[in-house]
Write an enzyme that holds these catalytic residues in place. Structure first.
Site, mmCIF file in Angstrom:
data_model
loop_
_atom_site.group_PDB
_atom_site.id
_atom_site.type_symbol
_atom_site.label_atom_id
_atom_site.label_comp_id
_atom_site.label_asym_id
_atom_site.label_seq_id
_atom_site.Cartn_x
_atom_site.Cartn_y
_atom_site.Cartn_z
ATOM 1 N N GLU A 1 -3.526 7.623 -2.503
ATOM 2 C CA GLU A 1 -2.929 8.875 -2.015
ATOM 3 C C GLU A 1 -3.984 9.875 -1.632
ATOM 4 O OE1 GLU A 1 0.007 10.271 -4.824
ATOM 5 O OE2 GLU A 1 1.428 8.913 -3.910
ATOM 6 N N LEU B 1 1.454 9.669 -11.905
ATOM 7 C CA LEU B 1 1.647 8.227 -11.701
ATOM 8 C C LEU B 1 3.115 7.925 -11.425
ATOM 9 C CD1 LEU B 1 -0.691 6.545 -14.356
ATOM 10 C CD2 LEU B 1 -1.087 6.893 -11.922
ATOM 11 N N HIS B 2 3.571 8.296 -10.220
ATOM 12 C CA HIS B 2 4.934 7.936 -9.814
ATOM 13 C C HIS B 2 4.905 6.516 -9.248
ATOM 14 C CE1 HIS B 2 4.245 8.535 -5.454
ATOM 15 N NE2 HIS B 2 3.390 9.460 -5.855
ATOM 16 N N LEU B 3 5.963 6.059 -8.626
ATOM 17 C CA LEU B 3 6.116 4.651 -8.277
ATOM 18 C C LEU B 3 4.985 4.074 -7.421
ATOM 19 C CD1 LEU B 3 7.831 2.175 -8.638
ATOM 20 C CD2 LEU B 3 9.189 2.877 -6.672
ATOM 21 N N THR C 1 1.206 14.219 -7.749
ATOM 22 C CA THR C 1 2.501 13.942 -8.380
ATOM 23 C C THR C 1 2.380 13.017 -9.582
ATOM 24 O OG1 THR C 1 2.836 12.224 -6.716
ATOM 25 C CG2 THR C 1 3.889 14.348 -6.313
#
Length: 87
Positions: free
Chosen positions: A87, A14-16, A12
């Site tokens: 992740e 560099l999300h939060l 996804t």
């Protein structure tokens, strides 16, 4: 100043959560740590700056470290990114 290009492998981007992990890692060092993506520069110690860069999976960023502990900072950040930022 040292720099290295690294590919973002998180599905996804560099999300939060991964942005927070990147910032937390960067804040352990005294050096100025930024990254260049699509001709813009983001402060790797600022979650908002990292999120604002809109980095997606498969994108390549260039980490740039400048300061007294630049070598160690670059190694640690490259390793963190290559390991998927939690992740």
């Amino acid at each position: 100043m040292v720099s290295q290009k690294v590919k973002i492998t998180n599905p996804t981007g560099l999300h939060l959560r991964p942005a927070g992990i990147l910032c937390k890692e960067a804040m352990q060092f005294k050096s100025l740590i930024t990254f260049v993506f699509r001709e813009s520069t983001a402060n790797a110690k600022s979650v908002l700056s990292v999120l604002g860069a809109c980095v997606k999976c498969g994108d390549e960023i260039e980490l740039v470290c400048e300061g007294e502990d630049e070598e160690e900072a670059l190694k640690a950040l490259v390793k963190a990114v290559e390991n998927g930022l939690g992740e």
